[in-house]
Design an enzyme around this catalytic site. Sequence first.
Site: not given
Ligand code: ASP
Length: 312
Positions: A170, A198-201, A221-222, A224
């Site tokens: 992200t 699927r929806v992330g953060d 990031t990471g 979500g």
């Molecule tokens: N945070 C993002 C999500 O969960 C992915 C990421 O940053 O690796 O969609």
Amino acid sequence: MARYVVIASSNGSVGMRAAADVLASGGSALDAVEAGCRLVESNPEDHTVGLGGLPNLVGEVELDASITDGRTRATGAVAALKGYEHPISIARRVMERTPHVLLAGEGAARFAGEMGFERAELLTPEAQTEWEGKLRDEDPDLEPGLLRYHEHAARYLHLTRDPEKPAGGTVNFLALDAAGNLACAVSTSGWYFKYPGRVGDSPIVGAGNYADNRYGAAACTGRGELAIRAVTAHSVVMHLTYGLTVRDALRHALEDANSLEDAYGTGLSLLALDPHGDHAGVSNRAGSHYVWMNEETPEPQQEVREVVGAGT
Ligand code: ASP
């Protein structure tokens, strides 16, 4: 107090100068974070954002993005958007042109078309090859959580495979402008192999993105799913309201997210910027950094993120 500051996740390097140029010429934090983000969205080498982003389980690139205006706490977001290269600009239009905060899927694409955005093919040959390869590979270097995630995804794929189609990351931008306004932009293609829809953060205000001129801005990031469950970006800003430093606010918010269990991996990284221009980054993985510029830096500067706890 700094006249202006922009900070970004490390993959934001390609957009740093553009964002800083906006701020140096007296532009707004909102324009700066959008300008920086757009260059990352157009970077085909970055397989975590926009063009060239890795696809979902069935081979379609689905994008999430949000933008927050710390002056008004207005927000615009799009989720599970297909076929447009600049979700961050569409998110901004949602904020400025609709009575809503978040548009998803077909509705988001319909709105983008109505606003005159051009459709784009986002799945690059490199991303397609990567996607096919990752599904086949038993990568011995995969962290245990990611390996479980891949195995789960492969089981889903078996159910959803379309014979016509070949079988995370992200970007965060946070800025403070010369008028004292904060803004934050987040854009992503989300977790590759994600279940369609699927929806992330990243498009969820309070989870992956938050900005409030009075206290600060934060982004994630990471994984979500964790940032949604712990409402992490808002939690950072909440800690700032209690008078904590940026670094302590980040530590507390990440410690809280770290206390959640998730079988598919718990890697999470956070950035924050306050109204004085103080900034910091934390991660529960070693070796992560972020980039920043202000009125005194001719080049983007790198900063190591403090490690808080351990993610898998
Ligand atoms: N945070 C993002 C999500 O969960 C992915 C990421 O940053 O690796 O969609």
